[in-house]
Design an enzyme around this catalytic site. Structure first.
Site, PDB file in Angstrom:
ATOM      1  N   HIS A  68       0.946  -1.101  -0.110  1.00 19.22           N
ATOM      2  CA  HIS A  68       0.119   0.047  -0.267  1.00 19.22           C
ATOM      3  C   HIS A  68       0.875   1.370   0.166  1.00 19.22           C
ATOM      4  CE1 HIS A  68       0.513   1.076   4.324  1.00 19.22           C
ATOM      5  NE2 HIS A  68       0.347  -0.179   4.542  1.00 19.22           N
ATOM      6  N   ASP A  70      -0.345   4.266   0.838  1.00 21.00           N
ATOM      7  CA  ASP A  70      -0.819   5.580   1.862  1.00 21.00           C
ATOM      8  C   ASP A  70      -0.134   5.469   2.974  1.00 21.00           C
ATOM      9  OD1 ASP A  70      -2.660   3.291   1.936  1.00 21.00           O
ATOM     10  OD2 ASP A  70      -3.888   4.530   2.994  1.00 21.00           O
ATOM     11  N   GLU A 127      -5.243   1.899   2.438  1.00 23.76           N
ATOM     12  CA  GLU A 127      -5.127   0.941   3.130  1.00 23.76           C
ATOM     13  C   GLU A 127      -5.128   1.371   4.465  1.00 23.76           C
ATOM     14  OE1 GLU A 127      -3.229  -2.069   5.730  1.00 23.76           O
ATOM     15  OE2 GLU A 127      -2.668   0.161   5.493  1.00 23.76           O
TER      16      GLU A 127
END
Length: 155
Positions: A68, A70, A127
């Site tokens: 992920h 983020d 996420e």
């Protein structure tokens, strides 16, 4: 530090310096997209997802490397610090893994890694939010190629 280790450290520093809070992943996905090595084709590039695969061979199983992009809110951790370790927002969760994914892709592109498996790179956002908001499930719904993977490894 080895050449590979130094490349990973520099790449991680660059990734940590890119703010990428949930729902604000476009800049980091753009940075990653620009650095995908030759030989990796973008299959999906929407809704906070970037999915690329090496040249597919009919007989080769697909292994997905996933991470992920983020982070939780930035606070005072940008642009990060480098000493004996690299500290900054997302350095351990998950930007170090993203750096490794890109290093593996480059090693494949240079011919340093070869085998009987094809590799997919899955970079996804949101996420850090509740599961129902993740970009991963809509991606899997729209991507038959990803669902055909024999193995997925979340770095």
């Amino acid at each position: 530090m080895s050449g590979r280790g130094e490349r990973l450290a520099r790449r991680l520093q660059a990734l940590v310096a890119i703010p990428s809070e949930s729902r604000e992943e476009a800049p980091i996905l753009g940075w990653i997209r620009e650095r995908l090595p030759t030989g990796f084709d973008v299959v999906d590039d929407r809704d906070a997802v970037l999915f690329a695969t090496s040249a597919r061979r009919a007989e080769a199983p697909l292994v997905l490397l996933a991470g992920h992009v983020d982070t939780v809110p930035v606070g005072r951790s940008v642009p990060g610090r480098r000493g004996d370790t690299i500290a900054g927002r997302g350095s351990a969760d998950m930007k170090a893994g993203l750096a490794v994914m890109l290093e593996i892709a480059e090693a494949i592109a240079r011919g340093e890694l070869a085998g009987d498996l094809d590799v997919g790179l899955l970079f996804f956002g949101r996420e850090e939010l509740p599961f129902g908001e993740s970009a991963l499930m809509p991606f899997l719904d729209r991507s038959p190629a990803a669902r055909e993977a024999s193995l997925g490894i979340v770095l």
